[in-house]
Scaffold this active site. Structure first.
Site, PDB file in Angstrom:
ATOM      1  N   GLY A 117       0.789  -1.225   0.000  1.00 53.09           N
ATOM      2  CA  GLY A 117       0.000   0.000   0.000  1.00 53.09           C
ATOM      3  C   GLY A 117       0.817   1.268   0.000  1.00 53.09           C
ATOM      4  O   GLY A 117       0.262   2.359  -0.089  1.00 53.09           O
ATOM      5  N   ASP A 118       2.139   1.166   0.072  1.00 55.10           N
ATOM      6  CA  ASP A 118       2.989   2.343   0.094  1.00 55.10           C
ATOM      7  C   ASP A 118       3.251   2.811  -1.335  1.00 55.10           C
ATOM      8  O   ASP A 118       3.798   2.071  -2.157  1.00 55.10           O
ATOM      9  CB  ASP A 118       4.313   2.020   0.792  1.00 55.10           C
ATOM     10  CG  ASP A 118       5.167   3.256   0.988  1.00 55.10           C
ATOM     11  OD1 ASP A 118       5.212   3.763   2.110  1.00 55.10           O
ATOM     12  OD2 ASP A 118       5.769   3.722   0.001  1.00 55.10           O
ATOM     13  N   LEU A 119       2.876   4.057  -1.647  1.00 58.01           N
ATOM     14  CA  LEU A 119       3.019   4.557  -3.018  1.00 58.01           C
ATOM     15  C   LEU A 119       4.476   4.685  -3.441  1.00 58.01           C
ATOM     16  O   LEU A 119       4.797   4.544  -4.618  1.00 58.01           O
ATOM     17  CB  LEU A 119       2.319   5.909  -3.145  1.00 58.01           C
ATOM     18  CG  LEU A 119       0.789   5.880  -3.096  1.00 58.01           C
ATOM     19  CD1 LEU A 119       0.237   7.283  -3.192  1.00 58.01           C
ATOM     20  CD2 LEU A 119       0.236   5.031  -4.217  1.00 58.01           C
ATOM     21  N   GLY A 120       5.355   4.965  -2.481  1.00 57.24           N
ATOM     22  CA  GLY A 120       6.771   5.051  -2.819  1.00 57.24           C
ATOM     23  C   GLY A 120       7.321   3.707  -3.267  1.00 57.24           C
ATOM     24  O   GLY A 120       8.118   3.626  -4.211  1.00 57.24           O
TER      25      GLY A 120
END
Length: 370
Positions: A306-309
């Site tokens: 779920g981390d966009l990075g």
């Protein structure tokens, strides 16, 4: 003739008096009609006055406002959550010397401090292992990062220039020697949610000062769960906490104070158990727990889809044009979670290290590696 002479005399009499509103004879009908244009739409009507079309100016181009993606959480954004424990300085202190302890890719590798008793819980020092079992030791805090890097490069050669440019200190022997107070770490994570780093640091300092006398912050100690439980939720608000965050911090303190959450549990439990227990705490979402497990507990095999990075870095590694960002259904996505999990599967049991390098994938040109 008399009428024409009268008109000329009247005009002559007004000349030079500053009067400009002399009625002019109407233009021939044909001249007026030639300047007219058929008005077919409401938009055309805006540019027509008294039947004569105004000369339109050069139409201005509409400004296209590019909707930027949300700020992607990075290790820098979770600094307050991962600071080493210090009994005095609320920000940081000189870390203890690196010791060669046993390390486990699927377990906790950070030495943990109990928030109430300050008891240290950690993996055994290599010298404490009996001679008969030393031969079976495969991972220690001195070599586990080297093993992880070798596995990452073998699995994906494109990672090599990124790894060479960005040493991963957090999982080095020095990083794994830093002692972490899990209660302080989780509380700091709640405080830093949805505010800038500077604001979070200021709020945290004010929060700590609520439980300490004196004006020197270097002499302040982080409050224990029992100290926070002894205060009313409203008494935490002057530090700058919102009502909801004050409730979250108070609720977390109650979990530790009652024994529902313990340092021993967080040290010895499986990742699945840690995730299950911490998700129950109001104010701790899945991403917060993933970051805590990775950078607080120093677990080597955590991965956040779920981390966009991480999404963006993985897409760049796969050769995608991450500049062509699309938002589907109001959610920013660079890659699907299913695809991310399939790719990350190859990097087990060192997905935490892989995730750390995904954040930096765009800082190094990997296109020449094909």
């Amino acid at each position: 003739m008399a009428a024409r002479r009268s008109t000329r005399l009247s005009a002559a009499a007004l000349k030079g008096t500053g009067v400009d509103n002399i009625s002019k004879p109407p233009l021939p009908k044909a001249t007026t009609e030639s300047k007219k244009r058929k008005i077919s739409t409401k938009e055309d009507a805006k540019h027509v006055s008294n039947g004569v079309e105004d000369v339109p100016s050069t139409p201005k181009k509409k400004k296209v406002t590019r909707i930027l993606p949300p700020v992607t959480p990075t290790p820098a954004a979770i600094g307050l959550m991962t600071l080493p424990y210090s009994s005095a300085d609320i920000d940081d202190s000189t870390p203890p010397p690196a010791l060669n302890r046993l390390a486990v890719p699927n377990g906790t590798n950070a030495p943990l401090i109990s928030p109430e008793t300050h008891r240290l819980i950690s993996n055994k020092h290599v010298d404490q292992v009996s001679p008969s079992k030393k031969a079976n030791i495969t991972s220690t805090t001195k070599n586990i990062l080297d093993d992880a890097i070798a596995h990452l490069i073998e699995t994906e050669p494109k990672l090599k220039p990124i790894i060479e440019k960005h040493p991963c200190r957090i999982f080095s022997s020095e990083g794994l020697a830093e002692e972490i107070d899990p209660f302080r770490s989780l509380t700091s994570g709640i405080i830093s949610q949805q505010v800038s780093g500077a604001a979070a640091k200021s709020i945290k300092a004010k929060f700590v000062s609520l439980f300490n006398d004196g004006d020197d912050p270097e002499l302040h100690t982080f409050p224990t769960p029992s100290q926070i439980c002894a205060k009313a939720i409203e008494d935490l608000r002057p530090a700058g906490l919102s009502q909801r965050k004050a409730e979250y911090v108070h609720g977390l303190a109650q979990k530790f104070h009652s024994g529902e959450l313990t340092t021993e549990l967080l040290f010895s439990a499986s990742y699945e158990e840690v995730l299950e227990e911490l998700i129950k705490v109001r104010g701790l979402g899945k991403w917060s727990v993933e970051m805590f497990a990775c950078f607080g507990l120093k677990r080597m095999d955590v991965f956040s889809t779920g981390d966009l990075g991480v999404q963006r870095g993985m897409a760049a590694l796969m050769g995608r044009d991450v500049g062509k960002l699309k938002s589907k259904g109001g959610k920013w996505k660079y890659m699907s979670e299913k695809e991310m999990e399939e790719i990350a599967e190859k990097f087990k049991p060192y997905r935490s290290v892989f995730m750390w390098y995904c954040w930096r994938a765009e800082e190094v040109d990997v296109s020449t590696l094909g």
